[in-house]
Design a protein around this motif. Structure first.
Motif: not given
Ligand SMILES: C[S@@+](CC[C@H](N)C(=O)[O-])C[C@H]1O[C@@H](n2cnc3c(N)ncnc32)[C@H](O)[C@@H]1O
Length: 206
Positions: A29-42, A81-84
């Protein structure tokens, strides 16, 4: 009995390299124009899935040691980055401030203060794919801390009125990458975008 540490849990998760079936299902479903964010990606298994499909990816985690093979990949941006802490990653001093993403993927991570910013950081038409543990999981396995377990309907509440909800589940999953009681959402930021006479948002292929 030996105490299980957060490092033990992280190591267990890093051994899983295939994307979650939920993420793989909705990635188209995701368009390929912009980036995908993988948050807490491991280990970045979801960003890697999108990179293989030709997307750009931003990977953020407080520990990015497992991403060294991606540092030379021009399509991958790695943020340690520590997000908390008091500095939100999306706030004025944060590394994601003002950024917009065609998709945000969050799997097996929950830090509720980030919820509103996740929706704000989706570009028009962007897709939120979220999957993590939910109440009931504490009877079987970690995580057991309520701070790390979604309550009934919580991801629905995050999306309702702001995103088009295309899929939602909450229940015990036995046959999946990491079994447990999970809540899963896929929602698209297209309530304001319509080419239909009735103003309804686009229909997506599931
Ligand atoms: C269970 S792992 C999930 C990894 C990945 N999303 C996946 O599904 O394979 C949780 C991740 O959240 C990261 N994490 C936990 N607390 C964090 C924090 N305060 N800031 C940034 N990342 C954090 C950990 O380092 C770990 O990589």
């Amino acid at each position: 009995m030996q105490k299980i540490t957060t490092d033990d849990v992280r190591a267990k998760h890093l051994r899983i390299t295939e994307p979650s079936p939920w993420v793989a299902r909705f990635a188209p479903l995701v368009a390929t124009n912009g980036p995908v964010l993988d948050l807490a990606c491991g280990g970045g298994r979801h960003a890697r899935h999108f990179l293989q499909q030709g997307h750009k990816a931003v990977l953020i985690d407080r520990n990015t040691d497992a991403l060294s093979d991606l540092t030379e990949n021009s399509a991958a941006e790695i943020i340690t980055f520590d997000m908390e802490t008091d500095t939100s990653p999306f706030g004025a001093d944060g590394p994601l401030h003002g950024r917009q993403f065609d998709a945000i993927v969050v799997v097996n991570y929950l830090y509720r203060p980030l919820f509103p910013a996740l929706v704000d950081a989706l570009a028009p038409g962007g897709v939120l794919i979220y999957e993590t543990f939910a109440r009931g999981n504490e009877e079987f396995a970690r995580p057991r801390n309520p701070d790390h377990l979604l309550i009934s309907g919580e991801l629905l509440d995050l999306a309702t009125g702001r995103l088009q909800i295309v899929a939602y589940e909450h229940g015990r999953l036995e046959v999946t990458d990491i079994p447990g009681v999970k809540q899963r959402l896929c929602a698209v930021k297209d309530l304001e975008i319509s080419t239909r006479d009735d103003g309804e948002p686009a229909v997506h292929c599931l």
